[in-house]
Design an enzyme around this catalytic site. Sequence first.
Site, PDB file in Angstrom:
ATOM      1  N   THR A  45       0.854  -1.190   0.000  1.00 51.27           N
ATOM      2  CA  THR A  45       0.000   0.000   0.000  1.00 51.27           C
ATOM      3  C   THR A  45       0.893   1.243   0.000  1.00 51.27           C
ATOM      4  O   THR A  45       2.072   1.169   0.348  1.00 51.27           O
ATOM      5  CB  THR A  45      -0.957  -0.011   1.203  1.00 51.27           C
ATOM      6  OG1 THR A  45      -0.200  -0.126   2.397  1.00 51.27           O
ATOM      7  CG2 THR A  45      -1.944  -1.171   1.104  1.00 51.27           C
ATOM      8  N   THR A  47       1.611   4.432   1.595  1.00 49.86           N
ATOM      9  CA  THR A  47       2.481   4.923   2.676  1.00 49.86           C
ATOM     10  C   THR A  47       3.380   3.817   3.197  1.00 49.86           C
ATOM     11  O   THR A  47       4.553   4.046   3.508  1.00 49.86           O
ATOM     12  CB  THR A  47       1.635   5.526   3.821  1.00 49.86           C
ATOM     13  OG1 THR A  47       0.847   6.592   3.294  1.00 49.86           O
ATOM     14  CG2 THR A  47       2.511   6.049   4.944  1.00 49.86           C
ATOM     15  N   CYS A  48       2.850   2.616   3.275  1.00 52.72           N
ATOM     16  CA  CYS A  48       3.625   1.479   3.770  1.00 52.72           C
ATOM     17  C   CYS A  48       4.837   1.191   2.873  1.00 52.72           C
ATOM     18  O   CYS A  48       5.932   0.917   3.357  1.00 52.72           O
ATOM     19  CB  CYS A  48       2.734   0.246   3.867  1.00 52.72           C
ATOM     20  SG  CYS A  48       1.245   0.493   4.850  1.00 52.72           S
ATOM     21  N   SER A  49       4.624   1.267   1.569  1.00 53.18           N
ATOM     22  CA  SER A  49       5.679   0.954   0.609  1.00 53.18           C
ATOM     23  C   SER A  49       6.601   2.124   0.285  1.00 53.18           C
ATOM     24  O   SER A  49       7.754   1.917  -0.078  1.00 53.18           O
ATOM     25  CB  SER A  49       5.062   0.461  -0.708  1.00 53.18           C
ATOM     26  OG  SER A  49       4.456  -0.791  -0.525  1.00 53.18           O
TER      27      SER A  49
END
Length: 159
Positions: A45, A47-49
């Site tokens: 996703t 922000t996660c990545s």
Amino acid sequence: MIHKGQAIPAATLSELTDAGMVSHSTDDLFANKRVVLFAVPGAFTPTCSEAHLPGYVVHADQIKAAGIDTIACVAVNDAFVMHAWGEAQNASEILMLGDGNASFTKALGLEMDTADFGGIRSQRYAMVVDNGVVTHLNVEKASAFEVSNAETILDALKA
């Protein structure tokens, strides 16, 4: 919700390794170790990545030099997805753990319902766990990314 000073609940998390699927009990993961555990709402996703996992990849050596034995990332995804995401992010220094049924996340009291986005997911957080006990916990407010990043945890470890 889990708080500073509380023990990590008993649960099993999954990791796909070169040798195959490994089930990790939280008792084994956290016993006699100092661990930084951070959680993301979902692998791959935005922000996660783009920020969360990459920050821990960049700062892994500094975090470990601050007395951390293991850096672990957990998400309500299966171990296959977590493994693929770790490879795509060059996260070889990070233990990529799947909580496919959200049992660990629910035991922590850190689940959230994202409804149409993906159902039950983890809130975004980071914690320091010393021999199974939470010594530092930063939980993000909804849609925020300010207190669970690698830089903030590194600053806390140096304090």
